[in-house]
Write a protein that holds these residues in place. Sequence first.
Motif, PDB file in Angstrom:
ATOM      1  N   GLY A 112      73.345  43.747  34.755  1.00  0.00           N
ATOM      2  CA  GLY A 112      72.623  44.055  35.985  1.00  0.00           C
ATOM      3  C   GLY A 112      72.202  45.515  36.032  1.00  0.00           C
ATOM      4  O   GLY A 112      71.644  45.979  37.019  1.00  0.00           O
ATOM      5  N   PHE A 137      70.096  40.447  34.955  1.00  0.00           N
ATOM      6  CA  PHE A 137      69.950  39.989  36.345  1.00  0.00           C
ATOM      7  C   PHE A 137      69.696  41.135  37.320  1.00  0.00           C
ATOM      8  O   PHE A 137      69.774  40.930  38.533  1.00  0.00           O
ATOM      9  CB  PHE A 137      71.164  39.144  36.772  1.00  0.00           C
ATOM     10  CG  PHE A 137      72.470  39.898  36.872  1.00  0.00           C
ATOM     11  CD1 PHE A 137      73.223  40.149  35.737  1.00  0.00           C
ATOM     12  CD2 PHE A 137      72.930  40.353  38.099  1.00  0.00           C
ATOM     13  CE1 PHE A 137      74.421  40.852  35.836  1.00  0.00           C
ATOM     14  CE2 PHE A 137      74.117  41.053  38.208  1.00  0.00           C
ATOM     15  CZ  PHE A 137      74.868  41.302  37.066  1.00  0.00           C
ATOM     16  N   GLY A 138      69.365  42.321  36.822  1.00  0.00           N
ATOM     17  CA  GLY A 138      69.093  43.402  37.774  1.00  0.00           C
ATOM     18  C   GLY A 138      68.606  44.665  37.106  1.00  0.00           C
ATOM     19  O   GLY A 138      68.537  44.757  35.869  1.00  0.00           O
ATOM     20  N   ASN A 139      68.246  45.627  37.950  1.00  0.00           N
ATOM     21  CA  ASN A 139      67.581  46.864  37.493  1.00  0.00           C
ATOM     22  C   ASN A 139      68.233  48.114  38.087  1.00  0.00           C
ATOM     23  O   ASN A 139      67.534  49.027  38.495  1.00  0.00           O
ATOM     24  CB  ASN A 139      66.117  46.894  37.951  1.00  0.00           C
ATOM     25  CG  ASN A 139      65.472  45.531  37.963  1.00  0.00           C
ATOM     26  OD1 ASN A 139      65.133  44.999  36.923  1.00  0.00           O
ATOM     27  ND2 ASN A 139      65.295  44.959  39.145  1.00  0.00           N
ATOM     28  N   ALA A 140      69.565  48.167  38.168  1.00  0.00           N
ATOM     29  CA  ALA A 140      70.180  49.317  38.848  1.00  0.00           C
ATOM     30  C   ALA A 140      69.729  50.649  38.246  1.00  0.00           C
ATOM     31  O   ALA A 140      69.577  51.644  38.960  1.00  0.00           O
ATOM     32  CB  ALA A 140      71.701  49.193  38.800  1.00  0.00           C
TER      33      ALA A 140
HETATM   34  P1  NDP Z   1      76.562  47.859  42.155  1.00  0.00           P
HETATM   35  O1  NDP Z   1      77.619  47.961  43.166  1.00  0.00           O
HETATM   36  O2  NDP Z   1      76.896  47.274  40.825  1.00  0.00           O
HETATM   37  O3  NDP Z   1      75.897  49.278  41.979  1.00  0.00           O
HETATM   38  C1  NDP Z   1      75.113  49.538  40.868  1.00  0.00           C
HETATM   39  C2  NDP Z   1      75.968  50.129  39.757  1.00  0.00           C
HETATM   40  O4  NDP Z   1      75.183  50.156  38.588  1.00  0.00           O
HETATM   41  C3  NDP Z   1      76.375  51.550  40.018  1.00  0.00           C
HETATM   42  O5  NDP Z   1      77.512  51.701  40.826  1.00  0.00           O
HETATM   43  C4  NDP Z   1      76.599  52.040  38.621  1.00  0.00           C
HETATM   44  O6  NDP Z   1      77.929  51.735  38.219  1.00  0.00           O
HETATM   45  C5  NDP Z   1      75.662  51.181  37.771  1.00  0.00           C
HETATM   46  N1  NDP Z   1      74.553  51.997  37.261  1.00  0.00           N
HETATM   47  C6  NDP Z   1      74.322  52.258  35.966  1.00  0.00           C
HETATM   48  N2  NDP Z   1      73.269  53.055  35.834  1.00  0.00           N
HETATM   49  C7  NDP Z   1      72.825  53.323  37.066  1.00  0.00           C
HETATM   50  C8  NDP Z   1      71.755  54.113  37.568  1.00  0.00           C
HETATM   51  N3  NDP Z   1      70.931  54.808  36.755  1.00  0.00           N
HETATM   52  N4  NDP Z   1      71.572  54.175  38.901  1.00  0.00           N
HETATM   53  C9  NDP Z   1      72.370  53.496  39.727  1.00  0.00           C
HETATM   54  N5  NDP Z   1      73.405  52.728  39.309  1.00  0.00           N
HETATM   55  C10 NDP Z   1      73.631  52.639  37.984  1.00  0.00           C
HETATM   56  O7  NDP Z   1      75.326  47.048  42.746  1.00  0.00           O
HETATM   57  P2  NDP Z   1      75.261  45.528  43.132  1.00  0.00           P
HETATM   58  O8  NDP Z   1      76.532  44.856  42.862  1.00  0.00           O
HETATM   59  O9  NDP Z   1      74.664  45.476  44.479  1.00  0.00           O
HETATM   60  O10 NDP Z   1      74.159  44.990  42.114  1.00  0.00           O
HETATM   61  C11 NDP Z   1      74.370  45.051  40.715  1.00  0.00           C
HETATM   62  C12 NDP Z   1      73.143  44.492  40.040  1.00  0.00           C
HETATM   63  O11 NDP Z   1      73.065  43.101  40.316  1.00  0.00           O
HETATM   64  C13 NDP Z   1      71.836  45.112  40.530  1.00  0.00           C
HETATM   65  O12 NDP Z   1      70.983  45.291  39.448  1.00  0.00           O
HETATM   66  C14 NDP Z   1      71.289  44.024  41.438  1.00  0.00           C
HETATM   67  O13 NDP Z   1      69.904  44.050  41.552  1.00  0.00           O
HETATM   68  C15 NDP Z   1      71.758  42.789  40.703  1.00  0.00           C
HETATM   69  N6  NDP Z   1      71.774  41.578  41.503  1.00  0.00           N
HETATM   70  C16 NDP Z   1      70.950  40.568  41.108  1.00  0.00           C
HETATM   71  C17 NDP Z   1      70.921  39.395  41.779  1.00  0.00           C
HETATM   72  C18 NDP Z   1      70.060  38.290  41.268  1.00  0.00           C
HETATM   73  O14 NDP Z   1      69.921  37.260  41.922  1.00  0.00           O
HETATM   74  N7  NDP Z   1      69.448  38.453  40.108  1.00  0.00           N
HETATM   75  C19 NDP Z   1      71.708  39.201  42.995  1.00  0.00           C
HETATM   76  C20 NDP Z   1      72.600  40.301  43.298  1.00  0.00           C
HETATM   77  C21 NDP Z   1      72.599  41.468  42.585  1.00  0.00           C
HETATM   78  P3  NDP Z   1      78.647  52.728  37.162  1.00  0.00           P
HETATM   79  O15 NDP Z   1      78.791  54.034  37.848  1.00  0.00           O
HETATM   80  O16 NDP Z   1      79.922  52.055  36.866  1.00  0.00           O
HETATM   81  O17 NDP Z   1      77.707  52.790  35.988  1.00  0.00           O
END
Ligand code: NDP
Length: 332
Positions: free
Chosen positions: A224, A246-249
Amino acid sequence: MSSLPSTMKAVSFAQIGGPDVLQYTESQPLPKLQDGEILVRNNFAGVNYIDTYFRSGLYPASYPLIPGQEAAGTVAKIQGNNPLGFKEGDRVVWIKQGGYAEYTAVPADRAIKIPQGVSDEDAVGGFLMGMTALSLIKEAYPVKKGETILVHAAAGGMGLLLCQLLSDMGCTVIGTAGGPEKCALAKENGATHVIDYKATGGPTWVEQVLKLTNGEGVDCTYDGVGKDTYEGSMEVAKRKSKVVYFGNASGAIPPINIARLTAKNLSIMRSTLMGYITTRPELEYYANSVLDLIKAGKLKIKIHKVYPLSEAKQAHIDLEGRKTTGKLLLKC
Ligand code: NDP
């Protein structure tokens, strides 16, 4: 029916941009109900990463938009035939759009009654993310007992749920997380090994995953994080395995040349929850599965923080700033 106010508290944005575009107001008109909708007095709204994608413009939308894909609260009004038998006062959790508000008009078939014994916080805290986690391990890549699975951002909202579910299935779970505290939390939630992919100076996370799997790689990766990890996720894939994006964090994944999959007969996919809960029976299956797991104490919801609705902007800053673990909620 108790009388309804004409205006409510809400957060919306009229233009795309950073967290600053989120505007809090106490004079938003209450939504008007269409046939087949219920009005929900939201108690807690979930904050999801997708809310930031709509806000930033990564995902298109019509503006002004009240973001927020889910909330838990009570039914305040019902419009139309009501074939699902909702009653005013029922506690429900729903999935749609418009959760950052005191009231939301929700198509009745997108709402689910919250069972007794499950709090509103847990219901919404585990709703969208819990359904996503289950859909990932049941449908996107049906996980089998004993497999080795890699979960990125393992201490995040999605990550903690995936770690719990996968370890309960008897998998070896390799998590990645940024920093020692996040690594420890992922381990507490079921990860077998956790790699701090922010640490510098030692082997890369890709090298560490390969070492942990004797050079073979993993059966599946749930990614994700996106832009920063998608390449490595393919590198650590076992022959004939699958990577589920499944995502673009960290940003969107650029186009991938299909020829890259040849060397290992690799499968990749990009999944979204909405494609697994399109019909009412599908939604009921995933929603009730999650709520049952929560009620039975088999899925623990870690709430990072409950922010007042007026502080939605700070919630976005914290989430995008990688400062959070688990789930963020807004008190509506
Ligand atoms: P998280 O609580 O996982 O927050 C995102 C985490 O991603 C951060 O805490 C960080 O963790 C990590 N990360 C790595 N690189 C970056 C960056 N450059 N900027 C920000 N964060 C980064 O978020 P969610 O649980 O809300 O969502 C996780 C993923 O799941 C997202 O991509 C979201 O879009 C996706 N998602 C997809 C769904 C779907 O139906 N496809 C439904 C729900 C969520 P660390 O510090 O440990 O690296």
